[in-house]
Design a protein around this motif. Structure first.
Motif, short mmCIF file in Angstrom:
data_model
loop_
_atom_site.label_atom_id
_atom_site.label_comp_id
_atom_site.label_asym_id
_atom_site.label_seq_id
_atom_site.Cartn_x
_atom_site.Cartn_y
_atom_site.Cartn_z
N LEU A 219 0.83 -1.21 0.00
CA LEU A 219 0.00 0.00 0.00
C LEU A 219 0.86 1.26 0.00
N PRO A 220 0.34 2.35 -0.55
CA PRO A 220 1.05 3.63 -0.46
C PRO A 220 1.18 4.06 1.00
N LEU A 221 2.19 4.84 1.31
CA LEU A 221 2.44 5.30 2.68
C LEU A 221 1.22 5.99 3.26
N ARG A 222 0.55 6.81 2.47
CA ARG A 222 -0.64 7.53 2.93
C ARG A 222 -1.71 6.57 3.45
N SER A 223 -1.92 5.47 2.74
CA SER A 223 -2.91 4.47 3.15
C SER A 223 -2.48 3.74 4.41
N LYS A 224 -1.20 3.42 4.50
CA LYS A 224 -0.68 2.76 5.70
C LYS A 224 -0.87 3.65 6.92
N LEU A 225 -0.57 4.94 6.76
CA LEU A 225 -0.72 5.87 7.88
C LEU A 225 -2.18 6.02 8.32
N LEU A 226 -3.09 6.05 7.35
CA LEU A 226 -4.51 6.14 7.68
C LEU A 226 -4.97 4.89 8.45
N LEU A 227 -4.53 3.73 8.01
CA LEU A 227 -4.89 2.49 8.70
C LEU A 227 -4.32 2.46 10.12
N PHE A 228 -3.09 2.90 10.28
CA PHE A 228 -2.48 2.95 11.61
C PHE A 228 -3.24 3.94 12.50
N GLU A 229 -3.57 5.10 11.95
CA GLU A 229 -4.32 6.11 12.71
C GLU A 229 -5.69 5.57 13.11
N ALA A 230 -6.35 4.87 12.21
CA ALA A 230 -7.66 4.28 12.51
C ALA A 230 -7.53 3.28 13.66
N TYR A 231 -6.51 2.44 13.62
CA TYR A 231 -6.30 1.45 14.67
C TYR A 231 -6.08 2.13 16.02
N MET A 232 -5.24 3.15 16.04
CA MET A 232 -4.95 3.86 17.30
C MET A 232 -6.20 4.57 17.84
N LEU A 233 -6.99 5.15 16.94
CA LEU A 233 -8.21 5.83 17.40
C LEU A 233 -9.28 4.84 17.84
N TRP B 25 -9.71 -5.94 21.19
CA TRP B 25 -10.76 -5.42 22.06
C TRP B 25 -12.04 -5.26 21.23
N GLU B 26 -13.14 -5.05 21.91
CA GLU B 26 -14.43 -4.84 21.25
C GLU B 26 -14.39 -3.52 20.48
N SER B 27 -14.66 -3.59 19.21
CA SER B 27 -14.72 -2.39 18.36
C SER B 27 -16.03 -2.41 17.60
N GLU B 28 -17.10 -2.22 18.32
CA GLU B 28 -18.42 -2.22 17.70
C GLU B 28 -18.87 -0.80 17.39
N CYS B 29 -20.15 -0.58 17.29
CA CYS B 29 -20.71 0.65 16.72
C CYS B 29 -20.25 1.94 17.39
N LEU B 30 -20.31 2.04 18.70
CA LEU B 30 -19.93 3.29 19.36
C LEU B 30 -18.44 3.56 19.23
N VAL B 31 -17.64 2.54 19.39
CA VAL B 31 -16.19 2.68 19.25
C VAL B 31 -15.84 3.10 17.82
N LYS B 32 -16.45 2.46 16.84
CA LYS B 32 -16.20 2.82 15.44
C LYS B 32 -16.64 4.24 15.15
N GLY B 33 -17.83 4.61 15.65
CA GLY B 33 -18.35 5.95 15.40
C GLY B 33 -17.47 7.04 15.99
N ILE B 34 -17.03 6.86 17.21
CA ILE B 34 -16.17 7.86 17.86
C ILE B 34 -14.82 7.95 17.16
N ALA B 35 -14.24 6.80 16.81
CA ALA B 35 -12.95 6.81 16.12
C ALA B 35 -13.05 7.49 14.76
N ALA B 36 -14.10 7.17 14.01
CA ALA B 36 -14.29 7.79 12.70
C ALA B 36 -14.55 9.30 12.83
N MET B 37 -15.31 9.69 13.85
CA MET B 37 -15.57 11.11 14.08
C MET B 37 -14.26 11.86 14.32
N LYS B 38 -13.38 11.26 15.10
CA LYS B 38 -12.08 11.89 15.38
C LYS B 38 -11.23 11.96 14.12
N LEU B 39 -11.23 10.90 13.32
CA LEU B 39 -10.49 10.92 12.05
C LEU B 39 -10.98 12.07 11.16
#
Length: 156
Positions: A11-25, A79-93
């Motif tokens: 993957l391009p570096l930009r995509s790798k960084l986005l995936l890493f950021e998503a995981y951390m959030l 860990w559990e990454s269901e709807c609220l966790v996904k929503g908050i992480a995506a909102m922060k992204l």
């Protein structure tokens, strides 16, 4: 697993960084679930204030990339990454990219009559997370994360 890892490496570096950021959030959002919601709520945005439904063409590609990154990385968390966790992480992204969004919280009753909850995130007319089940739920709360735009100065 090896096939997925070899795909990730290409993957391009930009995509790798986005995936890493998503995981951390996703991890950060999961930690927020350990705190009473009344303390977390003020950090989510303006209560009961939706962001506009208008389409912003310049954001469409990023919205798709964020949705995909959250969906993909939530499969790899221990860990559990269901709807609220996904929503908050995506909102922060999205907030980091200066893109407005609204986090919706809903409730419903399951087949046995037990109260259940769901969360989903919308930006403009697009649903980023939780769209699969949102139709079953009645909105009981929402948080709008409006991004303030800098005013353009006009001379002349």
């Amino acid at each position: 697993m090896l096939k997925k890892w070899s795909h990730f490496i290409t993957l391009p570096l930009r995509s790798k960084l986005l995936l890493f950021e998503a995981y951390m959030l996703l991890a950060w959002a999961r930690l927020l679930k350990l705190i009473p919601f009344a303390k977390v709520a003020p950090t989510l945005g303006v209560p009961m204030k939706e962001t506009p439904y208008e389409r912003v063409a310049e954001h469409e590609q990023m919205l798709g990339e964020v949705a995909k990154a959250i969906r993909q990385m939530s499969r790899y968390t221990w860990w559990e990454s269901e709807c609220l966790v996904k929503g908050i992480a995506a909102m922060k992204l999205l907030k980091r990219r200066k893109i407005a969004s609204t986090l919706y919280l809903g409730t419903a009753k399951d087949a046995s009559g037990k109260m259940i909850a769901h969360a989903w995130l919308r930006s403009g007319p697009y649903y980023i997370t939780g769209v699969e089940e949102m139709g079953r739920f009645t909105v009981v709360g929402l948080f709008g994360n409006q991004i303030k735009r800098k005013k353009e100065h006009r001379y002349g």
